[in-house]
Design a protein around this motif. Structure first.
Motif, PDB file in Angstrom:
ATOM      1  N   ASP A 180       0.822  -1.218   0.000  1.00 26.09           N
ATOM      2  CA  ASP A 180       0.000   0.000   0.000  1.00 26.09           C
ATOM      3  C   ASP A 180       0.845   1.252   0.000  1.00 26.09           C
ATOM      4  O   ASP A 180       0.314   2.363   0.055  1.00 26.09           O
ATOM      5  N   GLY A 181       2.142   1.114  -0.014  1.00 22.42           N
ATOM      6  CA  GLY A 181       2.977   2.277  -0.225  1.00 22.42           C
ATOM      7  C   GLY A 181       3.684   2.830   0.994  1.00 22.42           C
ATOM      8  O   GLY A 181       4.358   3.841   0.895  1.00 22.42           O
ATOM      9  N   THR A 182       3.568   2.216   2.156  1.00 24.72           N
ATOM     10  CA  THR A 182       4.349   2.747   3.262  1.00 24.72           C
ATOM     11  C   THR A 182       5.697   2.044   3.295  1.00 24.72           C
ATOM     12  O   THR A 182       5.854   0.949   2.767  1.00 24.72           O
ATOM     13  N   GLY A 183       6.653   2.666   3.932  1.00 24.78           N
ATOM     14  CA  GLY A 183       7.971   2.041   4.063  1.00 24.78           C
ATOM     15  C   GLY A 183       7.958   1.064   5.220  1.00 24.78           C
ATOM     16  O   GLY A 183       6.929   0.869   5.867  1.00 24.78           O
ATOM     17  N   PRO A 184       9.113   0.470   5.485  1.00 25.71           N
ATOM     18  CA  PRO A 184       9.177  -0.495   6.574  1.00 25.71           C
ATOM     19  C   PRO A 184       8.803   0.122   7.930  1.00 25.71           C
ATOM     20  O   PRO A 184       8.152  -0.511   8.739  1.00 25.71           O
ATOM     21  N   LEU A 185       9.211   1.371   8.141  1.00 27.46           N
ATOM     22  CA  LEU A 185       8.878   1.999   9.422  1.00 27.46           C
ATOM     23  C   LEU A 185       7.382   2.277   9.509  1.00 27.46           C
ATOM     24  O   LEU A 185       6.768   2.141  10.548  1.00 27.46           O
ATOM     25  N   GLY A 186       6.810   2.657   8.363  1.00 22.19           N
ATOM     26  CA  GLY A 186       5.361   2.867   8.323  1.00 22.19           C
ATOM     27  C   GLY A 186       4.635   1.576   8.652  1.00 22.19           C
ATOM     28  O   GLY A 186       3.672   1.571   9.435  1.00 22.19           O
TER      29      GLY A 186
ATOM     30  N   THR B   5       9.607 -17.259   4.288  1.00 26.36           N
ATOM     31  CA  THR B   5       9.892 -16.102   3.446  1.00 26.36           C
ATOM     32  C   THR B   5      11.388 -15.847   3.440  1.00 26.36           C
ATOM     33  O   THR B   5      12.047 -16.003   4.449  1.00 26.36           O
ATOM     34  N   VAL B   6      11.894 -15.448   2.310  1.00 27.69           N
ATOM     35  CA  VAL B   6      13.296 -15.038   2.292  1.00 27.69           C
ATOM     36  C   VAL B   6      13.369 -13.748   3.091  1.00 27.69           C
ATOM     37  O   VAL B   6      12.684 -12.776   2.769  1.00 27.69           O
ATOM     38  N   PRO B   7      14.172 -13.726   4.131  1.00 34.38           N
ATOM     39  CA  PRO B   7      14.130 -12.599   5.066  1.00 34.38           C
ATOM     40  C   PRO B   7      14.314 -11.239   4.413  1.00 34.38           C
ATOM     41  O   PRO B   7      13.630 -10.292   4.766  1.00 34.38           O
ATOM     42  N   GLU B   8      15.211 -11.141   3.437  1.00 30.96           N
ATOM     43  CA  GLU B   8      15.482  -9.831   2.829  1.00 30.96           C
ATOM     44  C   GLU B   8      14.212  -9.231   2.228  1.00 30.96           C
ATOM     45  O   GLU B   8      14.097  -8.041   2.068  1.00 30.96           O
ATOM     46  N   ARG B   9      13.292 -10.103   1.877  1.00 34.91           N
ATOM     47  CA  ARG B   9      12.091  -9.632   1.214  1.00 34.91           C
ATOM     48  C   ARG B   9      11.346  -8.585   2.034  1.00 34.91           C
ATOM     49  O   ARG B   9      10.738  -7.671   1.493  1.00 34.91           O
ATOM     50  N   ALA B  10      11.420  -8.733   3.351  1.00 29.99           N
ATOM     51  CA  ALA B  10      10.708  -7.783   4.188  1.00 29.99           C
ATOM     52  C   ALA B  10      11.181  -6.369   3.893  1.00 29.99           C
ATOM     53  O   ALA B  10      10.416  -5.414   3.917  1.00 29.99           O
ATOM     54  N   GLY B  11      12.462  -6.237   3.576  1.00 32.57           N
ATOM     55  CA  GLY B  11      13.000  -4.912   3.308  1.00 32.57           C
ATOM     56  C   GLY B  11      12.625  -4.431   1.908  1.00 32.57           C
ATOM     57  O   GLY B  11      12.321  -3.263   1.706  1.00 32.57           O
ATOM     58  N   ASP B  12      12.617  -5.362   0.966  1.00 35.32           N
ATOM     59  CA  ASP B  12      12.344  -4.951  -0.405  1.00 35.32           C
ATOM     60  C   ASP B  12      10.866  -4.815  -0.694  1.00 35.32           C
ATOM     61  O   ASP B  12      10.478  -4.293  -1.719  1.00 35.32           O
ATOM     62  N   PRO B  15       6.968  -7.554  -5.014  1.00 35.23           N
ATOM     63  CA  PRO B  15       7.433  -7.198  -6.349  1.00 35.23           C
ATOM     64  C   PRO B  15       6.559  -6.124  -7.017  1.00 35.23           C
ATOM     65  O   PRO B  15       7.092  -5.240  -7.680  1.00 35.23           O
ATOM     66  N   ALA B  16       5.238  -6.217  -6.817  1.00 38.52           N
ATOM     67  CA  ALA B  16       4.344  -5.291  -7.518  1.00 38.52           C
ATOM     68  C   ALA B  16       4.050  -4.089  -6.645  1.00 38.52           C
ATOM     69  O   ALA B  16       2.948  -3.886  -6.201  1.00 38.52           O
ATOM     70  N   ARG B  17       5.056  -3.300  -6.392  1.00 36.22           N
ATOM     71  CA  ARG B  17       4.812  -2.206  -5.437  1.00 36.22           C
ATOM     72  C   ARG B  17       5.030  -0.884  -6.151  1.00 36.22           C
ATOM     73  O   ARG B  17       6.000  -0.676  -6.890  1.00 36.22           O
ATOM     74  N   PRO B  18       4.133  -0.001  -5.953  1.00 36.46           N
ATOM     75  CA  PRO B  18       4.311   1.317  -6.551  1.00 36.46           C
ATOM     76  C   PRO B  18       5.443   2.056  -5.860  1.00 36.46           C
ATOM     77  O   PRO B  18       5.609   1.935  -4.658  1.00 36.46           O
ATOM     78  N   ARG B  22       7.895   6.320   1.235  1.00 31.23           N
ATOM     79  CA  ARG B  22       8.821   7.354   1.658  1.00 31.23           C
ATOM     80  C   ARG B  22      10.171   6.755   2.001  1.00 31.23           C
ATOM     81  O   ARG B  22      11.184   7.170   1.503  1.00 31.23           O
ATOM     82  N   ALA B  23      10.168   5.727   2.843  1.00 29.07           N
ATOM     83  CA  ALA B  23      11.438   5.090   3.194  1.00 29.07           C
ATOM     84  C   ALA B  23      11.727   3.987   2.177  1.00 29.07           C
ATOM     85  O   ALA B  23      11.510   4.182   1.011  1.00 29.07           O
ATOM     86  N   GLY B  24      12.093   2.859   2.623  1.00 26.37           N
ATOM     87  CA  GLY B  24      12.474   1.677   1.868  1.00 26.37           C
ATOM     88  C   GLY B  24      12.372   1.715   0.369  1.00 26.37           C
ATOM     89  O   GLY B  24      13.385   1.902  -0.305  1.00 26.37           O
ATOM     90  N   PRO B  25      11.156   1.567  -0.207  1.00 17.44           N
ATOM     91  CA  PRO B  25      11.027   1.301  -1.629  1.00 17.44           C
ATOM     92  C   PRO B  25      11.770   2.268  -2.529  1.00 17.44           C
ATOM     93  O   PRO B  25      12.523   1.839  -3.397  1.00 17.44           O
TER      94      PRO B  25
END
Lengths: 280, 327
Positions: A180-186, B5-12, B15-18, B22-25
């Motif tokens: 939904d577009g939030t980052g990990p902290l969100g 789940t491959v752990p790194e995935r939580a950070g990335d 796949p289908a993410r707009p 603000r942070a991560g993506p």
């Protein structure tokens, strides 16, 4: 499955003995806090000759109890607030990411908790003395130094407990939030944290109890102005002439909130406290 | 770990993410890789400031002549190598003899407290395994000593142990067990007082842990044993104790380390000057450091204490692991 008679009697005997052992000091604290002073000066009596609430009033004048109380409250809440914030972040990262040094960090955090406190006390004292001298700050004897120390003491258990809590929350939740577009902290603050609220509350109670009862560091790192309850009451109770009924009244007042907090949250706390021992 | 789940995935994220996050993506790759470390930074800083750096400094201090003259300016304290250790570990010097004696007291104290706490905790946990009315009340009551702030419970005990006005002597003389009221907070008896108070504080933790351990033993085991005609003592010996072995391995170690390192009970019970019989290591090092301000020697003693504990823990873990493999 019904047990033999002797088993039932043995069980009763054990439970009665342990109940007496546990309850007698609690009863002494309670009963002595409502005794008049003359009851405290002769041989011990089980029943107060009259019940008086004067100790609860007088105790505020005999020792600067209010000042101790304020200091303990400020230090314990400060340490609790910081410990929650730091442990939530650390717990989330340690639960959701696999990165180099993760295992090392977890082991380090856990093992420092098993080290003797005295090992850290002398160097910390020296560091504070020398930082004060070099920078003109007044860390030694300040509440800031105590908050910093106590929040760190609360971290190991808090982090371990929260990692366990976060692990039990499905990852799909944070992934959905991130889609939904939030980052990990969100994701942490909007989705994971609300689900882990019991764990956070347990951490809060634990951190507060740790700071509220700490003695070793407070005995060296506080000044007369920042003295906490643990040190103030102890110092008073080891004097030659002690109004024991007031000390017991003060002890009761100081204990009730933390004991209630612990008992209300016992499930979450007990899970965390015993998890390490039971799992491994 | 139950997740696949491959752990790194939580950070990335998925796949289908707009790419509007603000942070991560939206972050450049190096930042994303550093993200876990950034979030961990506050905890790391706190650990460094209060645990890691002081520990390193402590080891450094043990190599300096650090006393009231050099304390305020430690960079100018003379380096003396292992001199402090030589003094602390020499059993023929008064300092070394005192330390050795204190170590003996601490070991005896810890072993006694751990043994009693474990026996009481196991008795209570087994006795409460059986469901009955009032079980919840007892479970809660048994937790209270652990929840009480340590200073209030130990202060209460020190009131109970007062010679003339305390409960302990009142009960003992009432039962006719003693004729002249003994002192409990000075002299030989102080060791026993310290053990009892520590057990009172510590056994609820053994109880908690063992209760949790008992709950993980499947009930069918007991039912099968009952069908086979095993009595309660055999069930305890052949099912409960073996099933609790992994829990015990950790519990005993944790109890031992806590008791060995404990400062609170003796300090609150006896104040600054502990009786010689109750002079445990933490208090011994504390007193000798803050009375003489010889921090170099005090640090050397703390380092020796840590080394002793590390050695003991390593041997213990090795023994318990070996036994676990053999079984």
């Amino acid at each position: 499955m019904s047990d033999a008679l002797w088993v039932r009697w043995l069980r009763r005997l054990v439970l009665v003995a342990l109940t007496v052992f546990t309850a007698v000091p609690l009863y002494v604290m309670l009963a002595s806090s409502v005794k008049p002073l003359r009851d405290m000066q002769g041989p011990f009596t089980w029943i107060p000759s009259t019940i008086t609430f004067a100790p609860f009033v007088d105790m505020w004048r005999t020792v600067p109890l209010a000042s101790y109380f304020v200091n303990s409250a400020i230090v314990a809440s400060g340490a609790t607030a910081c410990a929650i914030a730091i442990a939530v972040l650390a717990g989330y990262v340690l639960s959701r990411y696999r990165f180099r040094g993760r295992g090392g960090f977890l082991t380090m955090v856990l093992s420092t908790q098993m080290f003797p406190g005295i090992l850290f006390l002398l160097p910390l004292f020296l560091i504070f003395v020398n930082v004060d001298r070099a920078t003109g700050l007044a860390l030694l004897g300040s509440r800031t130094a105590l908050v910093l120390t106590y929040l760190t003491f609360a971290l190991p258990f808090s982090i371990w407990l929260l990692v366990g809590y976060f692990d039990s929350i499905p990852r799909d939740l944070d992934e959905a939030a991130m889609v939904d577009g939030t980052g990990p902290l969100g994701a942490l603050f909007r989705v994971v944290l609300p689900a882990a609220l019991p764990g956070v509350v347990a951490v809060a109670v634990y951190a507060f109890i740790t700071a509220w009862g700490e003695v070793l560091f407070a005995s060296v790192l506080t000044s007369p102005q920042t003295r906490t309850l643990a040190i103030g009451l102890r110092a008073y109770a080891t004097q030659a002439n002690v109004y024991w009924n007031q000390v017991m009244a003060a002890s009761l007042v100081v204990s009730v909130p933390v004991v209630l907090g612990f008992l209300l949250l016992q499930k979450a706390l007990v899970q965390g406290l015993t998890a390490g021992a039971v799992k491994s | 770990m139950s997740t696949l789940t491959v752990p790194e995935r939580a950070g990335d994220a998925g796949p289908a993410r707009p790419g509007t996050g603000r942070a991560g993506p939206g972050l450049p790759r190096p930042t994303r890789k550093a993200l876990p470390y950034l979030i961990l930074l506050p905890a790391l800083l706190a650990e460094l400031a209060i645990h890691i750096v002081p520990m390193a400094v402590g080891v450094g201090m043990s190599l300096l002549r650090l006393n009231q003259f050099t304390l305020r300016n430690w960079t100018r304290a003379p380096f003396v190598g292992l001199d402090n250790f030589a003094v602390a570990a020499d059993p023929y010097s008064p300092v070394g003899a005192g330390l050795l004696r204190s170590l003996g007291i601490t070991v005896a104290f810890s072993v006694l407290v751990v043994a009693c706490s474990w026996v009481l905790g196991l008795s209570a946990a087994v006795a409460l395994q059986h469901r009955f009315r009032g079980r919840g009340v007892l479970r809660t009551l048994f937790l209270v000593p652990f929840a009480l702030p340590v200073f209030t419970s130990v202060i209460t005990w020190s009131f109970m142990l007062q010679r003339d006005t305390g409960l302990v002597n009142a009960v003992l003389t009432g039962l006719g067990l003693v004729h002249s009221r003994p002192f409990w907070l000075v002299g030989t008896n102080s060791f026993a007082s310290m053990v009892v108070v520590s057990v009172w504080r510590m056994w609820p933790f053994a109880f908690l842990t063992l209760t949790a351990g008992l709950q993980s033993i499947p009930g069918e085991l007991y039912e099968a044993a009952a069908v086979d005609g095993a009595g309660p003592s055999r069930r305890l010996r052949d099912i409960t104790l073996p099933m609790l072995r992994p829990v015990n391995a950790v519990l005993l170690l944790v109890l031992f380390l806590w008791t060995f390192n404990d400062f609170n009970v003796p300090y609150i019970l006896f104040g600054q000057s502990a009786p010689a019989e109750a002079d445990v290591l933490s208090l011994h090092i504390y007193q000798s450091s803050f009375v003489t301000w010889n921090f170099g020697l005090g640090s050397a003693m703390s380092v020796l204490m840590l080394l002793f504990l590390l050695g003991l823990t390593a041997i213990y873990l090795w023994l318990t692991n070996r036994r676990r493999r053999d079984v």
